[in-house]
Motif scaffolding. Structure first.
Motif, mmCIF file in Angstrom:
data_model
loop_
_atom_site.group_PDB
_atom_site.id
_atom_site.type_symbol
_atom_site.label_atom_id
_atom_site.label_comp_id
_atom_site.label_asym_id
_atom_site.label_seq_id
_atom_site.Cartn_x
_atom_site.Cartn_y
_atom_site.Cartn_z
ATOM 1 N N THR A 134 0.858 -1.183 0.000
ATOM 2 C CA THR A 134 0.000 0.000 0.000
ATOM 3 C C THR A 134 0.889 1.226 0.000
ATOM 4 O O THR A 134 1.578 1.502 0.986
ATOM 5 C CB THR A 134 -0.935 0.005 1.222
ATOM 6 N N GLU A 136 1.172 5.380 -0.685
ATOM 7 C CA GLU A 136 0.349 6.582 -0.729
ATOM 8 C C GLU A 136 1.230 7.817 -0.665
ATOM 9 O O GLU A 136 2.206 7.878 0.095
ATOM 10 C CB GLU A 136 -0.659 6.590 0.421
ATOM 11 N N ARG A 141 -3.240 6.892 -3.921
ATOM 12 C CA ARG A 141 -2.901 5.564 -3.406
ATOM 13 C C ARG A 141 -2.719 4.577 -4.545
ATOM 14 O O ARG A 141 -3.464 4.589 -5.521
ATOM 15 C CB ARG A 141 -4.025 5.088 -2.472
ATOM 16 N N TRP A 142 -1.718 3.712 -4.381
ATOM 17 C CA TRP A 142 -1.473 2.612 -5.318
ATOM 18 C C TRP A 142 -1.204 1.361 -4.503
ATOM 19 O O TRP A 142 -0.419 1.397 -3.560
ATOM 20 C CB TRP A 142 -0.290 2.956 -6.216
ATOM 21 N N PRO A 144 -0.139 -2.196 -5.513
ATOM 22 C CA PRO A 144 0.246 -3.310 -6.395
ATOM 23 C C PRO A 144 0.677 -4.529 -5.584
ATOM 24 O O PRO A 144 1.180 -4.413 -4.457
ATOM 25 C CB PRO A 144 1.435 -2.736 -7.162
ATOM 26 N N TRP A 180 7.065 5.845 -6.465
ATOM 27 C CA TRP A 180 5.695 6.347 -6.406
ATOM 28 C C TRP A 180 5.664 7.820 -6.009
ATOM 29 O O TRP A 180 4.910 8.615 -6.579
ATOM 30 C CB TRP A 180 4.873 5.508 -5.442
ATOM 31 N N ALA A 191 0.849 8.983 -12.774
ATOM 32 C CA ALA A 191 0.621 8.274 -11.518
ATOM 33 C C ALA A 191 -0.836 7.828 -11.400
ATOM 34 O O ALA A 191 -1.135 6.705 -10.983
ATOM 35 C CB ALA A 191 1.007 9.154 -10.335
ATOM 36 N N GLN A 192 -1.763 8.688 -11.756
ATOM 37 C CA GLN A 192 -3.184 8.338 -11.696
ATOM 38 C C GLN A 192 -3.498 7.168 -12.616
ATOM 39 O O GLN A 192 -4.264 6.260 -12.258
ATOM 40 C CB GLN A 192 -4.029 9.557 -12.057
ATOM 41 N N ALA A 195 -1.904 3.897 -11.217
ATOM 42 C CA ALA A 195 -2.676 3.399 -10.081
ATOM 43 C C ALA A 195 -3.947 2.700 -10.535
ATOM 44 O O ALA A 195 -4.392 1.721 -9.929
ATOM 45 C CB ALA A 195 -3.010 4.539 -9.130
ATOM 46 N N THR A 199 -1.761 -3.499 -11.539
ATOM 47 C CA THR A 199 -2.091 -4.208 -10.303
ATOM 48 C C THR A 199 -0.952 -5.085 -9.813
ATOM 49 O O THR A 199 -0.960 -5.515 -8.662
ATOM 50 C CB THR A 199 -3.318 -5.109 -10.516
#
Length: 352
Positions: A134, A136, A141-142, A144, A180, A191-192, A195, A199
């Motif tokens: 996680t 952020e 937030r991402w 993977p 990130w 980045a958007q 995200a 995955t």
């Protein structure tokens, strides 16, 4: 494709086929935004929906190809029940990056009368094998997963790294967190999109000389493979570069941009070997993102600005050259010409 229409691929909003799945298309505004590498999360959502339908159709085709296989019939029934009862979990299962290649291999094998591992469908309904991170930064937030030990990792053309021990996983977590932060603070649009799309990160071994490497696979939507470089800027760049390969692959499932690769090959400024039109288009598109990335890094200033500017100039020139080669090769579809013209227009605009 009509030159003055609003839709690039044949599509009726809300239309569904006999299988109950939606018929997908790309509106012209989104198509041009994708061509300029600025489609963002909205374009990802459209392409993601296409991938869901593609994978659902692959599983349906398998069900029809091997109706007598009890294990597959039972697992397929669980997939359909999940689609009705828990849409989020169904989407998560179908969008496991390795499912596409697995289903396609099973279909080919079944058609050839081979014994194929159809019972493995149920494994896709379980959580993936890698830990989920996680990450952020500034409210973005991402999350993977790091697939370092999965039994069905797709072939990315490079030796995979792993299984990783706890210390190695900690290095990956730190490296991805630093990359990130760079993406969010200096390349937020990318980045958007990352995200929303990526995955899974698949660790690779570096090149024999220690150089960082990265890759994406045509039938592994949602996955980016990379080695872990010492410089987080390079890892951030790899995420952008490979995300664009993944995005173009998903678009090609909806809109043909070039004719099937034939014997003709063309000069790619970044490689010593000649490339077919499809591979050159993939390279030009990903390197549009590379040039754009280095432009933003140069604009950010700091100690790396001089290097970033030099990389920007180099990759902008390479991408323009490849785009012009594509427009003159005669192997693009009408949609492919429109896509490449927008790509070239965007690259030229980076220098203004």
């Amino acid at each position: 494709m009509a030159g003055t229409g609003e839709v690039v691929a044949a599509w009726v909003p809300g239309a569904r086929g006999a299988d109950g799945l939606p018929r997908h298309g790309v509106d012209r505004g989104t198509f041009r935004a994708i061509a300029g590498a600025r489609g963002g999360a909205e374009a990802v959502r459209l392409l993601r929906a296409g991938q869901l339908s593609k994978r659902a159709l692959l599983l349906l085709a398998l069900r029809r190809a091997v109706p007598e296989h009890e294990g597959y019939r039972e697992a397929y029934g669980r997939v359909r029940a999940l689609q009705r009862e828990d849409r989020e979990r169904w989407e998560e299962a179908l969008l496991r990056p390795e499912l596409d290649a697995w289903a396609a291999d099973c279909l080919r094998g079944a058609a050839a009368g081979e014994d194929v591992p159809l019972g493995e469908l149920g494994e896709f309904l379980r959580p993936g094998p890698g830990p989920v991170l996680t990450l952020e930064c500034d409210g973005l937030r991402w999350a993977p997963s790091v697939d370092h030990c999965g039994p069905r990792r797709v072939d990315y053309g490079r030796p995979p790294a792993g299984p990783l021990d706890g210390a190695e996983l900690a290095l990956w977590k730190r490296g991805l967190a630093e990359a990130w932060d760079i993406l969010v603070r200096r390349h937020r649009r990318y980045a958007q999109a990352v995200a929303a799309c990526v995955t899974t990160v698949v660790p690779l071994r570096p090149a024999p000389g220690g150089e960082a490497v990265s890759a994406a696979a045509r039938r592994a939507y949602g996955a980016v493979a990379a080695s872990l470089p010492g410089d987080p800027v390079l890892l951030a760049l790899a995420l952008v570069h490979e995300f664009l390969h993944v995005q173009l692959g998903a678009l090609l499932d909806l809109v043909p941009l070039h004719r099937p690769n034939g014997p003709a090959v063309h000069h790619a400024p970044w490689r010593p070997d000649l490339r077919p039109a499809g591979a050159l288009l993939q390279g030009a598109y990903a390197h549009l993102g590379v040039a754009d990335f280095w432009r933003a890094e140069a604009a950010a200033g700091g100690r790396g600005a001089e290097r970033a500017y030099g990389e920007f100039v180099r990759w902008r020139a390479h991408t323009l050259s490849a785009g012009e080669t594509l427009l003159g090769c005669g192997e693009l579809t009408v949609s492919g010409v429109e896509f490449t013209e927008e790509l070239v227009r965007t690259v030229r605009g980076l220098g203004e």
